[in-house]
Design an enzyme around this catalytic site. Sequence first.
Site, PDB file in Angstrom:
ATOM      1  N   GLU A  15       0.833  -1.199   0.000  1.00  0.00           N
ATOM      2  CA  GLU A  15       0.000   0.000   0.000  1.00  0.00           C
ATOM      3  C   GLU A  15       0.872   1.255   0.000  1.00  0.00           C
ATOM      4  OE1 GLU A  15      -3.105   0.529  -0.323  1.00  0.00           O
ATOM      5  OE2 GLU A  15      -4.248  -1.208   0.347  1.00  0.00           O
ATOM      6  N   ARG A  98      -8.728  -0.987  12.856  1.00  0.00           N
ATOM      7  CA  ARG A  98      -7.361  -0.459  12.836  1.00  0.00           C
ATOM      8  C   ARG A  98      -7.297   0.748  11.923  1.00  0.00           C
ATOM      9  NH1 ARG A  98      -4.544  -1.341   8.088  1.00  0.00           N
ATOM     10  NH2 ARG A  98      -5.014  -3.206   6.849  1.00  0.00           N
ATOM     11  N   ASN A 100      -5.890   3.008   8.755  1.00  0.00           N
ATOM     12  CA  ASN A 100      -5.586   2.622   7.376  1.00  0.00           C
ATOM     13  C   ASN A 100      -5.028   3.804   6.591  1.00  0.00           C
ATOM     14  OD1 ASN A 100      -5.564   0.325   5.635  1.00  0.00           O
ATOM     15  ND2 ASN A 100      -7.242   1.204   4.466  1.00  0.00           N
ATOM     16  N   GLU A 119     -14.209  -6.065   7.259  1.00  0.00           N
ATOM     17  CA  GLU A 119     -14.811  -5.369   6.110  1.00  0.00           C
ATOM     18  C   GLU A 119     -16.333  -5.558   6.072  1.00  0.00           C
ATOM     19  OE1 GLU A 119     -12.768  -5.662   2.407  1.00  0.00           O
ATOM     20  OE2 GLU A 119     -10.781  -5.671   3.334  1.00  0.00           O
ATOM     21  N   ASN A 146     -10.163   4.363   2.535  1.00  0.00           N
ATOM     22  CA  ASN A 146      -9.124   4.263   1.507  1.00  0.00           C
ATOM     23  C   ASN A 146      -9.097   5.526   0.639  1.00  0.00           C
ATOM     24  OD1 ASN A 146      -7.416   1.885   1.358  1.00  0.00           O
ATOM     25  ND2 ASN A 146      -9.306   0.694   1.145  1.00  0.00           N
ATOM     26  N   ASP A 196      -9.776   1.450  -4.011  1.00  0.00           N
ATOM     27  CA  ASP A 196      -8.735   1.323  -2.989  1.00  0.00           C
ATOM     28  C   ASP A 196      -7.903   2.603  -2.992  1.00  0.00           C
ATOM     29  OD1 ASP A 196      -6.868   0.336  -1.116  1.00  0.00           O
ATOM     30  OD2 ASP A 196      -6.929  -1.669  -1.940  1.00  0.00           O
TER      31      ASP A 196
END
Length: 290
Positions: A15, A98, A100, A119, A146, A196
């Site tokens: 990522e 958490r 991101n 999710e 995201n 994303d």
Amino acid sequence: MEIKAIVDCKTVLGEGPLWDVAEQKIYWIDSLGDRIFRADENGKGVESWPVPQHIGSMALRRSGGAVLSLAQGFYLFDFETSKTQVIEEIAHKGPTVRMNDGKVDKKGRFVAGSMDTTEEAPLGLIYSLGTDRKVTKIDDNITVSNGPCWSPDQKIFYFADSRSRAIWAYDYDIETGAATNKRKFCDFGPEDGLPDGATVDAEGCVWSAGVYKSKIHRFDPSGKRIQVIDFPTVCVASVMFGGANLDRLYVTTMLRAPVPGVVETGPLAGSLFVIDGLGVKGLPEYRYGG
């Protein structure tokens, strides 16, 4: 157009590609492998650093080092010592949540969201870490945060809740960091993947990784899809322009999907890629001011 893998790093969940103009280096992370990477624009001279938790995102600091969104909150990071220093731990809504994806606005704020790792539930929020190191909340009821990024004039803030299959737009007040007037910017259909990681180019178009469906999408400022790139790996995760002329699109990928029902194939999964010949330039990324 040419797509090539330049670092066979086998990131479990690659990522956050981040091109730094000052250093002329590309950074990226392995969210579930708990590691930061750095290389030159062609993927040579790779360096890496471990971090103590799953890492959602990172940005460089004006004063040196980096700011991180690790699983439990915001931290500073020293590349020389590999040590982290807590700024603020977040009281998440549940044990499956958490931190991101995140990026920095023009004023030096670090904006990052949280996600439900199953999710399934809208337990995440969007946070803004100010240059005074104070944390404020921008929005809530997010399932998988995201793709935060801004229009070239910083008046529009884009953000994807991946499980909503949409990228959302907000009016953004660069002076205060407030995001208001949330509306849908674009939709992702079943064959488009889920939105994303994302970035905005110099023409104001939004580029988004269509994870789980081997796609990269480009949308014009009205939200119209104007380009789709078929990618050689299923789990394409995030995108960022870089290189000496900001005209190379760096792409991170996953070695394996973090959700059931998606199978990654091929020897290049988890690699760092670059796409050349797009005829488009990106914008320099800002550094965190705190």
